[in-house]
Design an enzyme around this catalytic site. Sequence first.
Site, mmCIF file in Angstrom:
data_model
loop_
_atom_site.group_PDB
_atom_site.id
_atom_site.type_symbol
_atom_site.label_atom_id
_atom_site.label_comp_id
_atom_site.label_asym_id
_atom_site.label_seq_id
_atom_site.Cartn_x
_atom_site.Cartn_y
_atom_site.Cartn_z
ATOM 1 N N PHE A 11 1.101 -1.586 0.318
ATOM 2 C CA PHE A 11 0.145 0.025 -0.050
ATOM 3 C C PHE A 11 1.108 1.273 -0.090
ATOM 4 N N ILE A 12 1.384 1.622 1.085
ATOM 5 C CA ILE A 12 2.657 3.118 1.100
ATOM 6 C C ILE A 12 3.475 2.292 0.244
ATOM 7 N N LYS A 34 8.088 -9.493 -2.026
ATOM 8 C CA LYS A 34 8.531 -10.695 -1.974
ATOM 9 C C LYS A 34 6.136 -11.595 -2.207
ATOM 10 N N ILE A 56 12.976 -10.307 1.526
ATOM 11 C CA ILE A 56 14.287 -9.189 2.082
ATOM 12 C C ILE A 56 15.203 -9.570 2.909
ATOM 13 N N ALA A 76 9.206 -3.348 3.409
ATOM 14 C CA ALA A 76 8.618 -4.361 2.965
ATOM 15 C C ALA A 76 8.502 -4.532 5.247
ATOM 16 N N THR A 123 7.002 3.110 12.751
ATOM 17 C CA THR A 123 5.734 3.747 13.231
ATOM 18 C C THR A 123 5.247 4.365 14.456
ATOM 19 N N ASP A 124 4.000 4.734 14.583
ATOM 20 C CA ASP A 124 3.997 5.408 15.586
ATOM 21 C C ASP A 124 3.837 4.847 16.172
ATOM 22 N N GLU A 125 3.086 3.618 15.766
ATOM 23 C CA GLU A 125 2.803 2.293 17.273
ATOM 24 C C GLU A 125 3.901 1.800 17.927
ATOM 25 N N TYR A 147 3.561 -6.770 16.547
ATOM 26 C CA TYR A 147 3.480 -6.163 14.864
ATOM 27 C C TYR A 147 4.670 -4.919 15.651
ATOM 28 N N LYS A 151 8.262 -3.637 15.061
ATOM 29 C CA LYS A 151 8.818 -2.995 14.461
ATOM 30 C C LYS A 151 9.616 -2.109 14.411
ATOM 31 N N PRO A 202 -17.742 -4.443 11.381
ATOM 32 C CA PRO A 202 -17.596 -4.145 12.618
ATOM 33 C C PRO A 202 -16.228 -3.831 13.317
HETATM 34 P P1 NAD Z 1 1.417 -3.396 3.056
HETATM 35 O O1 NAD Z 1 1.025 -5.327 4.204
HETATM 36 O O2 NAD Z 1 0.086 -2.717 2.424
HETATM 37 O O3 NAD Z 1 2.814 -4.061 2.360
HETATM 38 C C1 NAD Z 1 3.569 -4.692 2.802
HETATM 39 C C2 NAD Z 1 4.621 -5.155 1.150
HETATM 40 O O4 NAD Z 1 5.952 -5.620 1.831
HETATM 41 C C3 NAD Z 1 3.742 -5.701 0.153
HETATM 42 O O5 NAD Z 1 4.024 -5.662 -1.052
HETATM 43 C C4 NAD Z 1 4.041 -7.089 0.757
HETATM 44 O O6 NAD Z 1 4.282 -7.918 -0.102
HETATM 45 C C5 NAD Z 1 5.421 -7.058 1.279
HETATM 46 N N1 NAD Z 1 6.911 -7.144 1.989
HETATM 47 C C6 NAD Z 1 5.762 -8.481 2.666
HETATM 48 N N2 NAD Z 1 7.600 -9.500 2.948
HETATM 49 C C7 NAD Z 1 7.803 -8.996 2.609
HETATM 50 C C8 NAD Z 1 9.092 -9.835 2.702
HETATM 51 N N3 NAD Z 1 10.081 -10.298 3.654
HETATM 52 N N4 NAD Z 1 10.175 -9.909 1.599
HETATM 53 C C9 NAD Z 1 9.937 -8.391 0.765
HETATM 54 N N5 NAD Z 1 8.509 -8.440 0.545
HETATM 55 C C10 NAD Z 1 7.638 -8.410 2.545
HETATM 56 O O7 NAD Z 1 2.082 -2.435 4.768
HETATM 57 P P2 NAD Z 1 1.888 -1.400 4.598
HETATM 58 O O8 NAD Z 1 0.811 -1.063 5.002
HETATM 59 O O9 NAD Z 1 1.896 -0.185 2.935
HETATM 60 O O10 NAD Z 1 2.220 -0.709 5.266
HETATM 61 C C11 NAD Z 1 3.966 -0.470 5.020
HETATM 62 C C12 NAD Z 1 5.241 -0.042 5.594
HETATM 63 O O11 NAD Z 1 4.898 1.064 6.437
HETATM 64 C C13 NAD Z 1 5.459 -0.861 6.845
HETATM 65 O O12 NAD Z 1 6.447 -0.912 7.077
HETATM 66 C C14 NAD Z 1 4.319 -0.110 8.104
HETATM 67 O O13 NAD Z 1 5.006 -1.370 9.345
HETATM 68 C C15 NAD Z 1 4.362 0.816 7.738
HETATM 69 N N6 NAD Z 1 4.084 1.679 8.634
HETATM 70 C C16 NAD Z 1 2.822 1.465 7.417
HETATM 71 C C17 NAD Z 1 1.317 2.166 8.489
HETATM 72 C C18 NAD Z 1 -0.294 2.027 7.967
HETATM 73 O O14 NAD Z 1 -1.258 2.710 8.374
HETATM 74 N N7 NAD Z 1 -0.158 0.992 6.872
HETATM 75 C C19 NAD Z 1 1.487 3.028 9.432
HETATM 76 C C20 NAD Z 1 3.207 3.507 9.105
HETATM 77 C C21 NAD Z 1 3.753 2.691 9.127
HETATM 78 O O1 DAU Z 2 -0.387 4.225 13.443
HETATM 79 C C1 DAU Z 2 0.213 2.900 12.419
HETATM 80 C C2 DAU Z 2 -0.229 1.428 12.164
HETATM 81 O O2 DAU Z 2 -1.705 1.935 11.059
HETATM 82 C C3 DAU Z 2 0.576 0.940 11.913
HETATM 83 O O3 DAU Z 2 1.638 0.723 11.743
HETATM 84 C C4 DAU Z 2 0.228 -0.408 10.868
HETATM 85 O O4 DAU Z 2 0.510 -1.161 10.144
HETATM 86 C C5 DAU Z 2 -1.085 -0.273 10.216
HETATM 87 O O5 DAU Z 2 -2.036 -1.243 9.966
HETATM 88 C C6 DAU Z 2 -2.491 0.852 11.103
HETATM 89 O O6 DAU Z 2 -2.671 0.254 12.254
HETATM 90 P P1 DAU Z 2 -3.549 0.009 13.582
HETATM 91 O O7 DAU Z 2 -3.914 -1.413 14.013
HETATM 92 O O8 DAU Z 2 -4.006 1.377 14.453
HETATM 93 O O9 DAU Z 2 -4.897 -0.354 11.950
HETATM 94 P P2 DAU Z 2 -6.262 -0.992 11.663
HETATM 95 O O10 DAU Z 2 -6.210 0.036 10.186
HETATM 96 O O11 DAU Z 2 -5.903 -2.367 12.375
HETATM 97 O O12 DAU Z 2 -7.385 -0.340 13.136
HETATM 98 C C7 DAU Z 2 -7.358 1.377 13.212
HETATM 99 C C8 DAU Z 2 -8.108 1.265 14.476
HETATM 100 O O13 DAU Z 2 -9.534 0.616 13.460
HETATM 101 C C9 DAU Z 2 -8.009 0.379 15.574
HETATM 102 O O14 DAU Z 2 -7.764 1.115 16.582
HETATM 103 C C10 DAU Z 2 -8.440 -0.746 16.256
HETATM 104 C C11 DAU Z 2 -9.815 -0.436 14.730
HETATM 105 N N1 DAU Z 2 -10.496 -1.331 13.686
HETATM 106 C C12 DAU Z 2 -10.231 -1.961 12.929
HETATM 107 C C13 DAU Z 2 -10.341 -2.830 11.945
HETATM 108 C C14 DAU Z 2 -9.940 -3.106 10.995
HETATM 109 C C15 DAU Z 2 -11.690 -1.959 13.932
HETATM 110 O O15 DAU Z 2 -12.560 -1.643 15.199
HETATM 111 N N2 DAU Z 2 -12.648 -2.624 13.305
HETATM 112 C C16 DAU Z 2 -11.914 -3.616 12.589
HETATM 113 O O16 DAU Z 2 -12.547 -4.606 11.675
#
Ligand code: NAD
Ligand code: DAU
Length: 337
Positions: A11-12, A34, A56, A76, A123-125, A147, A151, A202
């Site tokens: 995604f990102i 991957k 990776i 990744a 991540t902020d987590e 998770y 990270k 949900p």
């Molecule tokens: P995503 O799950 O959509 O994408 C992850 C990608 O990494 C996928 O294309 C997957 O195929 C690839 N991947 C997974 N394992 C791999 C491996 N071993 N080798 C090579 N490729 C691999 O994730 P995203 O939401 O795009 O997040 C991207 C990055 O940003 C992550 O590091 C995540 O921790 C960080 N991040 C995400 C969020 C969020 O809200 N989604 C917020 C802050 C930080």
């Molecule tokens: O804060 C950054 C993080 O944000 C990233 O590091 C993670 O990769 C990303 O997945 C995301 O984590 P969250 O757990 O915050 O995201 P998620 O979309 O799963 O959930 C957002 C909020 O919504 C969380 O409080 C849980 C709630 N939720 C989520 C799902 C999927 C629900 O209430 N119902 C749901 O079905």
Amino acid sequence: MKILVTGGAGFIGSNFVRLVAAERPEFRVVVLDKLTYAGRVQNLENLSCEFVEGDICDPQAVSRAMEGCEMVFNFAAESHVDRSLMGDPDLAGAFVQTDVYGVYVLCEEAKKRGVERFIQVSTDEVYGDVESGYSVESDPLAPRSPYAASKAGGELIARSYFVSHGLPVITTRGSNTFGPYQFPEKLIPLMVTNAIDDKPLPLYGDGMQRRDWIFALDHALGILLAGERGKPGEAYNVGGGNERYNKEIVAQILQLLGKPQSLIKHVEDRAGHDRRYALNFEKIKGLGYAPRHSFEDALRETVAWFQERQDWWRAIRDGADYQDFYRRQYAQRLQNA
Ligand code: NAD
Ligand code: DAU
């Protein structure tokens, strides 16, 4: 400038490649991915880059992909908190493997090759639950889910390569991100796609958990600027400045789609659910970063994208993997609601 973007089919990462194509057309981009359940080559549609399928954690694949690259952006990861909690040892293990061990493999290769910048996307987590105030970069890391802990581990490995070997590592810690191409397991795309199909939404617990939300292209911009202008050894928070309760967001999605609020179902909460994340992002503002999208406009744009691109998400949601995940994560919860 040749750059390696790991996880670029996710995604990102794919939004980052899109931003780079628009803002740095002179860059040559190599994507190493991957293609796990979350990665799709289709996410890179209409973009020109070299694609290497590989892990990776595999030094040979990493070495091949990093050839000639001056900067490495590591996106990744296993990224979904719920999957890290599912109690399936293969799944939970994949978080540690990719998010910690994979960072080590990348750092080793980057050190050997003397890359100019290594950007660890985190991540902020890693700050854990923030009851009040805003996390600053010097706060202690206190992750609470497998998770988030993975990270944090990845960050520490990367940091150790800066301290011990002088690898020019820059870490970014981003907020909850949303936008086109987000896998429909995450809050916003899951709720939008369920609502389009008149399925229940949900919401975990009381829905009063708060997150700071950022549009994917803004998050990508923060990562690019941190990579280009940041100081090695430093971390940068990348926030959106949009703190919202989950409940508010879900209500807004239903409103945008013209669907009834009665679709919301309060279900059993996520284990160890963090109530709030909130970032102070003054430090990265000093590098010239400012979010370009308002939350309301970006949410509208995202909902419209999911309405238009049903080909994209139905192919995922109709697949056996997703159906199995959805059943395991939600069937019992929805039945008990
Ligand atoms: P995503 O799950 O959509 O994408 C992850 C990608 O990494 C996928 O294309 C997957 O195929 C690839 N991947 C997974 N394992 C791999 C491996 N071993 N080798 C090579 N490729 C691999 O994730 P995203 O939401 O795009 O997040 C991207 C990055 O940003 C992550 O590091 C995540 O921790 C960080 N991040 C995400 C969020 C969020 O809200 N989604 C917020 C802050 C930080
Ligand atoms: O804060 C950054 C993080 O944000 C990233 O590091 C993670 O990769 C990303 O997945 C995301 O984590 P969250 O757990 O915050 O995201 P998620 O979309 O799963 O959930 C957002 C909020 O919504 C969380 O409080 C849980 C709630 N939720 C989520 C799902 C999927 C629900 O209430 N119902 C749901 O079905």
